[in-house]
Scaffold this motif. Structure first.
Motif, short mmCIF file in Angstrom:
data_model
loop_
_atom_site.label_atom_id
_atom_site.label_comp_id
_atom_site.label_asym_id
_atom_site.label_seq_id
_atom_site.Cartn_x
_atom_site.Cartn_y
_atom_site.Cartn_z
N ILE A 212 0.83 -1.21 0.00
CA ILE A 212 0.00 0.00 0.00
C ILE A 212 0.87 1.26 0.00
O ILE A 212 0.34 2.37 0.04
N ASP A 213 2.19 1.07 -0.05
CA ASP A 213 3.13 2.17 0.04
C ASP A 213 3.94 2.25 -1.25
O ASP A 213 4.70 1.32 -1.57
N ASP A 214 3.81 3.35 -1.98
CA ASP A 214 4.51 3.49 -3.25
C ASP A 214 6.03 3.50 -3.07
O ASP A 214 6.76 3.07 -3.97
N LYS A 215 6.52 3.99 -1.93
CA LYS A 215 7.96 3.99 -1.70
C LYS A 215 8.49 2.56 -1.59
O LYS A 215 9.55 2.23 -2.14
N LYS A 216 7.75 1.71 -0.90
CA LYS A 216 8.17 0.32 -0.79
C LYS A 216 8.10 -0.39 -2.15
O LYS A 216 8.95 -1.22 -2.48
N LEU A 217 7.10 -0.04 -2.93
CA LEU A 217 6.98 -0.63 -4.26
C LEU A 217 8.12 -0.19 -5.16
O LEU A 217 8.64 -0.99 -5.96
N ALA A 218 8.54 1.05 -5.03
CA ALA A 218 9.67 1.54 -5.82
C ALA A 218 10.94 0.78 -5.45
O ALA A 218 11.75 0.41 -6.32
N THR A 219 11.13 0.53 -4.15
CA THR A 219 12.29 -0.24 -3.71
C THR A 219 12.22 -1.66 -4.24
O THR A 219 13.23 -2.22 -4.69
N ALA A 220 11.02 -2.27 -4.20
CA ALA A 220 10.85 -3.63 -4.72
C ALA A 220 11.22 -3.69 -6.20
O ALA A 220 11.83 -4.66 -6.66
N LYS A 221 10.87 -2.65 -6.93
CA LYS A 221 11.21 -2.59 -8.35
C LYS A 221 12.72 -2.58 -8.54
O LYS A 221 13.27 -3.26 -9.42
N GLU A 222 13.41 -1.81 -7.70
CA GLU A 222 14.87 -1.75 -7.78
C GLU A 222 15.50 -3.10 -7.45
O GLU A 222 16.58 -3.42 -7.96
N LEU A 223 14.82 -3.89 -6.62
CA LEU A 223 15.37 -5.18 -6.20
C LEU A 223 14.99 -6.32 -7.13
O LEU A 223 15.40 -7.46 -6.88
N GLY A 224 14.22 -6.03 -8.17
CA GLY A 224 13.95 -7.09 -9.14
C GLY A 224 12.50 -7.32 -9.50
O GLY A 224 12.21 -8.14 -10.38
N ALA A 225 11.55 -6.63 -8.86
CA ALA A 225 10.15 -6.81 -9.23
C ALA A 225 9.93 -6.34 -10.66
O ALA A 225 10.42 -5.28 -11.07
N THR A 226 9.17 -7.13 -11.41
CA THR A 226 8.85 -6.75 -12.80
C THR A 226 7.57 -5.94 -12.88
O THR A 226 7.38 -5.18 -13.83
N HIS A 227 6.69 -6.09 -11.87
CA HIS A 227 5.43 -5.35 -11.83
C HIS A 227 5.14 -4.96 -10.38
O HIS A 227 5.56 -5.66 -9.45
N THR A 228 4.44 -3.87 -10.19
CA THR A 228 4.04 -3.44 -8.85
C THR A 228 2.54 -3.16 -8.84
O THR A 228 1.96 -2.73 -9.85
N VAL A 229 1.93 -3.40 -7.67
CA VAL A 229 0.50 -3.18 -7.49
C VAL A 229 0.30 -2.48 -6.15
O VAL A 229 0.72 -2.99 -5.10
N ASN A 230 -0.32 -1.30 -6.17
CA ASN A 230 -0.70 -0.63 -4.93
C ASN A 230 -2.09 -1.12 -4.55
O ASN A 230 -3.09 -0.75 -5.17
N SER A 231 -2.16 -1.96 -3.52
CA SER A 231 -3.42 -2.59 -3.14
C SER A 231 -4.34 -1.66 -2.37
O SER A 231 -5.46 -2.04 -2.03
N ARG A 232 -3.89 -0.43 -2.11
CA ARG A 232 -4.78 0.55 -1.52
C ARG A 232 -5.81 1.01 -2.54
O ARG A 232 -6.95 1.34 -2.20
N SER A 233 -5.42 1.01 -3.81
CA SER A 233 -6.31 1.51 -4.87
C SER A 233 -6.71 0.45 -5.89
O SER A 233 -7.59 0.68 -6.71
#
Length: 361
Positions: A212-233
Motif C-alpha cells: 500500500i506504500d509506493d515507496k516500498k513498491l519503488a524499492t521492490a522494483k529496484e530489487l527485481g520486481a517486474t510489476h508493482t501493485v498498490n493494493s490501496r487503490s
C-alpha cells in the motif's frame, strides 16, 4: 572473567528502551562470547518490547547481528576466537527426529546458551531470540555462530541473521521458485523485499510486488520486481490474475501476517499453486476459508520457518553471492545508527520509511 558491557534493555511492556550495563559471563561448554560489530533493528525486537512474544521481561534486545568470536568454551569445534560470524537463532541439535531424518533446517530442539546474562544487580535477562545483540558483546550457543567471509560488511551480513534470510528463504527454500515461474509478494517491507530479491536471484520471469506504500513498491522494483501493485487503490487478486493471463501466480508469498492478506494470497495463486506464509501473525488472529476452496484449488499452503534455512549451508553461500556482486545486501541497509538510537529506529519503523536501521559499533 565476566565482562561488563552496554546493552539495550526493555524493562516493561511498552516502555521506551534504555541502555544499561549488563554482565556477560565467560563461555561455558558449547558456548561463545561474540563481540558485536553490527546489528539490524528488526520488527521482532519491537514485538518483544511490546510484550507480543512473551512477558519474560527484562529483555536484552537485538538479534540480526554479525561480529567476531572473542572466546569459546569447552567442546566448541564450530568456531574459534577471531572468526567473523553471523548469529542465528536456530542452533540445530543434531539429535531430534528432524535432524536424524536429514532435515536439520526443521530441527525441533534448537538451543541457546545455557548461562544467563544479567543486569548488575543479578537480574537475569531474556535475550531476544536467544541472542541479545544490541550489546557490545553477547553470549550465545556456539551453534548460533556461522563463520563467513570476513571481507563482508558487518552491517549487511548481519541482516542474514533474520529478516533478509526469512524473505530470501521463503522464496528459494520454502516456495522453491525457479525459472519460468510467476511469483507475487504481498507486503514489501524488509522481509517482503528480500522475498522479491530471492525470486529475482532464482531467475523468476515475473515478480509482482504488492503493497500500500509506493515507496516500498519503488524499492521492490529496484530489487527485481517486474510489476508493482498498490493494493490501496487496486484489487490485488484481480491485478495478479490480469498479469498472469487470468490464472494467478505460481507462488504467492504473504509477508504481512494478517488474515486479510492471507486470503488475498490464497485466491491470487494459480490452480495447484503455492502460498507461502512468512509474515508473522499475532496469537489472536483467525483465518476462515471455505474448505471446498482449499480442496478445489489444490496446490500447497506452507509456512516458512526462518526461510527454512540451514545457516551453515545458506549463510556462507549468500555471503559469497554478495561478495560477487550478485546479491545486493547493502540495499537493505537504509541507515546506520548508534546504540543510543534504537528507540528512534522503532519510531521510524512505524512510519515505514526504512528497510533496516543498523546499529554499528
Amino acid at each position: 572473567m565476566a565482562q561488563q558491557v552496554r546493552g539495550v534493555i526493555a524493562r516493561a511492556k511498552g516502555e521506551p528502551v534504555r541502555i544499561e550495563t549488563i554482565v556477560v559471563p565467560d563461555p561455558g561448554p558449547g558456548e561463545a562470547v561474540v563481540k558485536i560489530q553490527a546489528c539490524g533493528v528488526c520488527h521482532t525486537d519491537l514485538h518483544y518490547r511490546e510484550g507480543g512474544i512473551n512477558d519474560e521481561f527484562p529483555f536484552l534486545l537485538g538479534h540480526e547481528a554479525a561480529g567476531i568470536v572473542e572466546a569459546v568454551g569447552d567442546d566448541v569445534t564450530e568456531v574459534a576466537p577471531g572468526d567473523f560470524v553471523i548469529l542465528n537463532w536456530r542452533a540445530v541439535c543434531g539429535q531430534c527426529r528432524a535432524c536424524l531424518r536429514g532435515r536439520p533446517q526443521y530441527c525441533f530442539d534448537t538451543h541457546n546458551a545455557k548461562q544467563k546474562m544479567t543486569l548488575l544487580d543479578g537480574t537475569e535477562l531474556s535475550p531476544a531470540l536467544g541472542i541479545g545483540a544490541f550489546a557490545e558483546k553477547t553470549l550465545v550457543a556456539a551453534g548460533q555462530c556461522t563463520k563467513v567471509d570476513p571481507e563482508a560488511s558487518p552491517a549487511a551480513a548481519g541482516l542474514l541473521g533474520c529478516g533478509v534470510m526469512a524473505g530470501l528463504g521463503a522464496a528459494i527454500n520454502t516456495g522453491n521458485v525457479g525459472r519460468g515461474d510467476s511469483v507475487a509478494v504481498i507486503g514489501c517491507g524488509g522481509v517482503g523485499a528480500a522475498a522479491v530479491t530471492g525470486a529475482h536471484l532464482a531467475g523468476v520471469s515475473k515478480i509482482i510486488a504488492i503493497d500500500i506504500d509506493d515507496k516500498k513498491l519503488a524499492t521492490a522494483k529496484e530489487l527485481g520486481a517486474t510489476h508493482t501493485v498498490n493494493s490501496r487503490s487496486t484489487d490485488p487478486v484481480e491485478a495478479v490474475r490480469e498479469l498472469t493471463g487470468g490464472f494467478g501466480a505460481d507462488v504467492v508469498i504473504e509477508a504481512v501476517g494478517r488474515p486479510e492478506t492471507y486470503k488475498q494470497a490464497f485466491y491470487a495463486r494459480d490452480l495447484a499453486g503455492t502460498v507461502v506464509l512468512v509474515g508473522v501473525p499475532t496469537p489472536d488472529m483467525r483465518l476462515e476459508l471455505p474448505l471446498i476452496d482449499v480442496f478445489g484449488r489444490g496446490g500447497a499452503l506452507k509456512s516458512s520457518w526462518y526461510g527454512d534455512c540451514l545457516p551453515a549451508r545458506d549463510f556462507p553461500m549468500l555471503i559469497d553471492l554478495y561478495r560477487q556482486g550478485r546479491l545486493d545486501l547493502d540495499a537493505f541497509v537504509t541507515e546506520t545508527i548508534a546504540l543510543e538510537d534504537v528507540e528512534k529506529a522503532f519510531e521510524r519503523m512505524h512510519h515505514g520509511d526504512v528497510l533496516r536501521s543498523v546499529v554499528v559499533f
